[in-house]
Design a protein around this motif. Structure first.
Motif, PDB file in Angstrom:
ATOM      1  N   LYS A   1       0.891  -1.175  -0.037  1.00 26.92           N
ATOM      2  CA  LYS A   1      -0.136  -0.063  -0.088  1.00 26.92           C
ATOM      3  C   LYS A   1       0.990   1.218   0.193  1.00 26.92           C
ATOM      4  CE  LYS A   1      -2.449   1.192   3.703  1.00 26.92           C
ATOM      5  NZ  LYS A   1      -3.400   1.361   4.885  1.00 26.92           N
ATOM      6  N   LEU A   2       0.486   2.163  -0.766  1.00 26.00           N
ATOM      7  CA  LEU A   2       1.172   3.255  -0.922  1.00 26.00           C
ATOM      8  C   LEU A   2       0.524   4.409  -0.308  1.00 26.00           C
ATOM      9  CD1 LEU A   2       2.125   3.257  -4.900  1.00 26.00           C
ATOM     10  CD2 LEU A   2       3.729   2.798  -3.032  1.00 26.00           C
ATOM     11  N   VAL A   3      -0.403   4.621  -0.262  1.00 24.75           N
ATOM     12  CA  VAL A   3      -1.311   5.787   0.301  1.00 24.75           C
ATOM     13  C   VAL A   3      -2.684   5.295   0.548  1.00 24.75           C
ATOM     14  CG1 VAL A   3       0.167   7.815  -0.682  1.00 24.75           C
ATOM     15  CG2 VAL A   3      -1.702   6.889  -1.721  1.00 24.75           C
ATOM     16  N   SER A   4      -3.293   6.099   1.376  1.00 25.17           N
ATOM     17  CA  SER A   4      -4.654   5.819   1.577  1.00 25.17           C
ATOM     18  C   SER A   4      -5.298   7.379   1.714  1.00 25.17           C
ATOM     19  CB  SER A   4      -4.783   5.360   3.094  1.00 25.17           C
ATOM     20  OG  SER A   4      -6.127   4.898   3.496  1.00 25.17           O
ATOM     21  N   LEU A   5      -6.382   7.480   0.895  1.00 25.62           N
ATOM     22  CA  LEU A   5      -7.077   8.747   0.731  1.00 25.62           C
ATOM     23  C   LEU A   5      -8.441   8.870   0.940  1.00 25.62           C
ATOM     24  CD1 LEU A   5      -5.159   9.823  -2.745  1.00 25.62           C
ATOM     25  CD2 LEU A   5      -4.534  10.374  -0.494  1.00 25.62           C
ATOM     26  N   GLY A   6      -9.124   9.992   1.469  1.00 25.51           N
ATOM     27  CA  GLY A   6     -10.417   9.928   1.506  1.00 25.51           C
ATOM     28  C   GLY A   6     -11.165  10.474   0.543  1.00 25.51           C
ATOM     29  N   ASN A   7     -10.396  11.055  -0.561  1.00 28.03           N
ATOM     30  CA  ASN A   7     -10.710  11.565  -2.011  1.00 28.03           C
ATOM     31  C   ASN A   7     -10.778  10.696  -2.984  1.00 28.03           C
ATOM     32  OD1 ASN A   7     -10.996  13.334  -4.063  1.00 28.03           O
ATOM     33  ND2 ASN A   7     -11.261  15.094  -2.483  1.00 28.03           N
ATOM     34  N   ARG A   8     -11.744  10.281  -3.477  1.00 26.47           N
ATOM     35  CA  ARG A   8     -11.657   9.382  -4.713  1.00 26.47           C
ATOM     36  C   ARG A   8     -11.136  10.121  -5.960  1.00 26.47           C
ATOM     37  NH1 ARG A   8     -13.444   4.389  -6.808  1.00 26.47           N
ATOM     38  NH2 ARG A   8     -12.624   4.207  -8.972  1.00 26.47           N
ATOM     39  N   GLN A   9     -11.360  11.292  -5.933  1.00 25.25           N
ATOM     40  CA  GLN A   9     -10.748  11.922  -7.280  1.00 25.25           C
ATOM     41  C   GLN A   9      -9.211  12.165  -7.245  1.00 25.25           C
ATOM     42  OE1 GLN A   9     -13.604  13.091  -5.509  1.00 25.25           O
ATOM     43  NE2 GLN A   9     -15.206  12.488  -7.107  1.00 25.25           N
TER      44      GLN A   9
ATOM     45  N   GLY B   1     -15.353   7.142   3.594  1.00 25.85           N
ATOM     46  CA  GLY B   1     -14.084   5.974   3.643  1.00 25.85           C
ATOM     47  C   GLY B   1     -12.776   6.381   3.173  1.00 25.85           C
ATOM     48  N   GLU B   2     -12.134   5.236   2.933  1.00 27.73           N
ATOM     49  CA  GLU B   2     -10.875   5.480   2.355  1.00 27.73           C
ATOM     50  C   GLU B   2     -10.567   4.672   0.995  1.00 27.73           C
ATOM     51  OE1 GLU B   2      -8.110   7.131   3.773  1.00 27.73           O
ATOM     52  OE2 GLU B   2      -9.799   7.613   4.933  1.00 27.73           O
ATOM     53  N   VAL B   3      -9.862   5.246   0.079  1.00 29.20           N
ATOM     54  CA  VAL B   3      -9.352   4.654  -1.046  1.00 29.20           C
ATOM     55  C   VAL B   3      -7.791   4.423  -1.124  1.00 29.20           C
ATOM     56  CG1 VAL B   3      -9.398   5.072  -3.718  1.00 29.20           C
ATOM     57  CG2 VAL B   3     -11.218   6.082  -2.176  1.00 29.20           C
ATOM     58  N   GLU B   4      -7.405   3.224  -1.221  1.00 29.97           N
ATOM     59  CA  GLU B   4      -6.077   2.700  -0.981  1.00 29.97           C
ATOM     60  C   GLU B   4      -5.466   2.525  -2.469  1.00 29.97           C
ATOM     61  OE1 GLU B   4      -6.328  -0.492   1.271  1.00 29.97           O
ATOM     62  OE2 GLU B   4      -6.430   0.871   3.089  1.00 29.97           O
ATOM     63  N   ILE B   5      -4.216   2.906  -2.524  1.00 33.01           N
ATOM     64  CA  ILE B   5      -3.293   2.573  -3.989  1.00 33.01           C
ATOM     65  C   ILE B   5      -2.176   1.614  -3.492  1.00 33.01           C
ATOM     66  CG2 ILE B   5      -2.052   3.661  -5.565  1.00 33.01           C
ATOM     67  CD1 ILE B   5      -3.906   6.218  -5.641  1.00 33.01           C
ATOM     68  N   TYR B   6      -2.223   0.790  -4.540  1.00 33.49           N
ATOM     69  CA  TYR B   6      -0.995  -0.473  -4.315  1.00 33.49           C
ATOM     70  C   TYR B   6      -0.343  -0.405  -5.417  1.00 33.49           C
ATOM     71  CZ  TYR B   6      -3.661  -2.375  -0.205  1.00 33.49           C
ATOM     72  OH  TYR B   6      -4.273  -2.376   1.048  1.00 33.49           O
ATOM     73  N   CYS B   7       1.087  -0.719  -5.352  1.00 31.12           N
ATOM     74  CA  CYS B   7       2.070  -1.214  -6.561  1.00 31.12           C
ATOM     75  C   CYS B   7       2.702  -2.281  -6.106  1.00 31.12           C
ATOM     76  CB  CYS B   7       2.560  -0.029  -6.837  1.00 31.12           C
ATOM     77  SG  CYS B   7       4.125   0.521  -6.004  1.00 31.12           S
ATOM     78  N   HIS B   8       3.281  -2.953  -7.100  1.00 33.06           N
ATOM     79  CA  HIS B   8       4.311  -3.876  -6.901  1.00 33.06           C
ATOM     80  C   HIS B   8       5.444  -3.585  -5.861  1.00 33.06           C
ATOM     81  CE1 HIS B   8       7.051  -7.281  -7.258  1.00 33.06           C
ATOM     82  NE2 HIS B   8       5.834  -8.166  -7.529  1.00 33.06           N
ATOM     83  N   SER B   9       6.056  -4.303  -5.026  1.00 25.89           N
ATOM     84  CA  SER B   9       6.944  -3.986  -3.985  1.00 25.89           C
ATOM     85  C   SER B   9       8.090  -3.473  -4.778  1.00 25.89           C
ATOM     86  CB  SER B   9       7.275  -5.073  -3.009  1.00 25.89           C
ATOM     87  OG  SER B   9       7.736  -6.316  -3.591  1.00 25.89           O
ATOM     88  N   LYS B  10       8.794  -3.945  -5.775  1.00 34.67           N
ATOM     89  CA  LYS B  10       9.881  -3.494  -6.621  1.00 34.67           C
ATOM     90  C   LYS B  10       9.611  -2.133  -7.078  1.00 34.67           C
ATOM     91  CE  LYS B  10       8.601  -5.330 -10.964  1.00 34.67           C
ATOM     92  NZ  LYS B  10       8.411  -4.072 -11.733  1.00 34.67           N
ATOM     93  N   ASP B  11       8.735  -1.730  -7.326  1.00 34.31           N
ATOM     94  CA  ASP B  11       8.290  -0.412  -7.609  1.00 34.31           C
ATOM     95  C   ASP B  11       7.923   0.834  -6.689  1.00 34.31           C
ATOM     96  OD1 ASP B  11       8.467  -1.001 -10.406  1.00 34.31           O
ATOM     97  OD2 ASP B  11       6.447  -1.650 -10.648  1.00 34.31           O
ATOM     98  N   ALA B  12       7.834   0.293  -5.275  1.00 37.54           N
ATOM     99  CA  ALA B  12       7.379   1.066  -4.306  1.00 37.54           C
ATOM    100  C   ALA B  12       8.198   2.299  -4.280  1.00 37.54           C
ATOM    101  CB  ALA B  12       7.332   0.207  -3.137  1.00 37.54           C
ATOM    102  N   LEU B  13       9.441   2.324  -4.069  1.00 45.10           N
ATOM    103  CA  LEU B  13      10.274   3.431  -3.710  1.00 45.10           C
ATOM    104  C   LEU B  13      10.213   4.500  -4.753  1.00 45.10           C
ATOM    105  CD1 LEU B  13      12.392   4.491  -1.961  1.00 45.10           C
ATOM    106  CD2 LEU B  13      14.140   3.477  -3.194  1.00 45.10           C
TER     107      LEU B  13
END
Length: 68
Positions: free
Chosen positions: A7-15, A44-56
């Motif tokens: 998980k990279l971030v968790s936001l409360g705003n979908r836009q 509620g929250e909207v979470e954005i995920y990416c592959h661990s190799k691209d996280a940094l």
């Protein structure tokens, strides 16, 4: 979702989450959006995920281009 995604971030705003997802994808990072928002009241929250190799790289892009 595949394993090794973080998980990279968790936001409360979908836009904002959609804009951030587009930014990451334009930089060549495969990312997914997981909405945990209530569909009727839009809270509620909207979470954005990416592959661990691209996280940094993704976190650097977020920090530089998209102040939260």
């Amino acid at each position: 979702m595949e394993k090794d995604w973080v998980k990279l971030v968790s936001l409360g705003n979908r836009q904002k989450a959609d804009i951030l997802l587009t930014l990451l994808e334009s930089e060549g990072i495969s990312a997914v959006l997981l909405s945990k928002q209530d569909s009727v009241y839009n809270f509620g929250e909207v979470e954005i995920y990416c592959h661990s190799k691209d996280a940094l790289k993704a976190l650097e892009i977020i920090e530089f281009n998209f102040p939260l």
